[in-house]
Design a protein around this motif. Structure first.
Motif: not given
Length: 417
Positions: A381-382, A177-179, A351-355, A204, A303
């Motif tokens: 966005t990722v 998922s994500g990046i 904006e990602s599943p983590q954030s 995911h 990060s």
């Protein structure tokens, strides 16, 4: 008479389906019809090399075992064709002399000139073809990168890139998922393949990553991964060699995020965070560097929390992410003699599943509010973060190593207000 001279040509035409070039063209068309874009592209490359070899191989090439039979069958047909041309030329000369009362000397001159013109035509055709190939190559070399993508939403098929990602293989931890997921898809659009590691406890579905990559014409191998285990990272890196025969890129995108104040912090919580977000990156890089050829590239995902800012109740997370900067700077120097580049990407509010996790991060509402203070007017966005990583691992960044690139829409350079 015309029929006699046509027979060898007809026999040659019947043999065409056995010629290597004919078979190569057929292979390209078949893969295109089946939707195998990567296979079609590889077959096109093989065809180009085959044609180039035939054009410049000389006598030794045409008498090689693989082509000897075709050369033997082609040569009599070509000679017969030339004899036919000469016969018809003589007949034409005879007609001019006998029926049209043309002097023999004049008819002979017409015969010689017509043959010279025909031979010149052959030469001109070959020269013109080579000239067009030359100028086509020059034209492609001077095209901007933005308009030369292979497929997907970044460009049309049949066009070329110059970032040298075509055919390369990337190992990505955190690819479900994500990046990490966006990066695997971005590589597929560039003609590269990927091996993605996924944590079995991740909610995911890594199958979505594989499907998205294949939809872009790429190949993707999914490997169960826990970056806290060196044995697992070894398996991840080895899969690249087993499945694709090479390993060119390593991206450490796996990570965890937990909210915990200093007063509530335990040794276990601290160690677990660093074991994944810092030591996990070291394990991925160790395993991949051992199998990576010269000229490779590695990127760690940090990060702005730790990489730039502090973040209350996330000191263990920020410490791990800050540690990646020192790690990658040192590795950039250590691996420079192997021409392996090492960089860090520092995503801002993405904006990602983590954030979107309301418990451990900002959540949807927090992201919306944060977007108001970002100069770009929104969170990222990722895909935008993934494109920067793809750039850093491409030939476009061949002289960039030991650097930390912030991707935050201008958040960290804005004057406080």
């Amino acid at each position: 008479m015309a029929l006699v001279f046509s027979i060898p040509i007809i026999l040659l035409a019947l043999k065409l389906p056995e010629f290597p070039t004919f078979l190569a063209v057929k292979e390209v068309k078949l893969r295109q019809e089946l939707g195998d874009h990567a296979g079609a592209r590889a077959a096109e490359q093989d065809l180009t090399e085959l044609v180039d070899d035939k054009a410049s191989g000389g006598l030794r090439a045409v008498l090689a075992p693989g082509l000897r039979r075709h050369t033997i069958s082609l040569s009599p047909a070509w000679l017969t064709n030339r004899m036919g041309i000469q016969v018809f030329s003589v007949l034409g000369t005879t007609v001019l002399v006998g029926a049209k009362d043309v002097l023999f000397e004049s008819a002979l001159i017409v015969l010689v000139l017509s043959n010279i013109a025909g031979f010149a035509g052959y030469l001109f055709h070959g020269w013109r073809r080579r000239r067009h190939q030359h100028f086509d190559a020059l034209h492609q070399d001077h095209q901007p990168v933005r308009g030369t993508f292979h497929r997907g939403q970044e460009g049309g098929s049949g066009m070329n890139r110059d970032d040298e990602l075509e055919g390369k293989v990337a190992v990505i931890s955190g690819g479900a998922s994500g990046i990490g997921q966006a990066l695997a898809v971005a590589y597929a659009r560039a003609g590269a393949h990927s091996v993605v590691g996924y944590y079995p406890g991740d909610p995911h579905d890594v199958g979505e990553t594989v499907a998205a990559v294949e939809a872009e014409g790429g190949r993707c191998e999914a490997v169960e991964l826990d970056v806290r285990s060196y044995e697992r990272t070894e398996r991840l890196a080895q899969t690249a060699l087993d499945a694709f025969g090479r390993l060119d890129i390593a991206v450490a995108a796996a990570g965890i995020l937990r909210r915990q104040s200093l007063s509530e912090m335990t040794d276990s919580a601290w160690d677990d965070m660093l074991s994944v977000d810092l030591s996990g990156v070291v394990r991925v890089f160790r395993s991949c560097a051992a199998r990576m050829d010269a000229g490779g590239a590695m990127v760690a995902v940090s990060s702005i929390a730790g990489g730039v800012y502090g973040w209350q109740d996330h000191s263990h997370y920020a410490a791990a992410k800050a540690g990646l900067l020192g790690l990658c700077r040192s590795l950039a120097v250590e691996l420079a003699d192997r021409r392996i580049r090492v960089n860090v990407v520092i995503p801002g509010l993405i904006e990602s599943p983590q954030s979107l996790d309301e418990v451990n991060s900002l959540g949807p509402e927090g992201l919306r509010e944060a977007g108001k203070i970002i100069p770009g007017g929104r969170v990222g966005t990722v895909d935008e973060a993934a494109r920067v990583i793809r750039f850093l691992t491409s030939a476009d960044a061949a002289y960039v190593t030991g650097q930390s690139i912030v991707v935050d829409g201008g958040l960290t350079v804005r004057w406080p207000s």
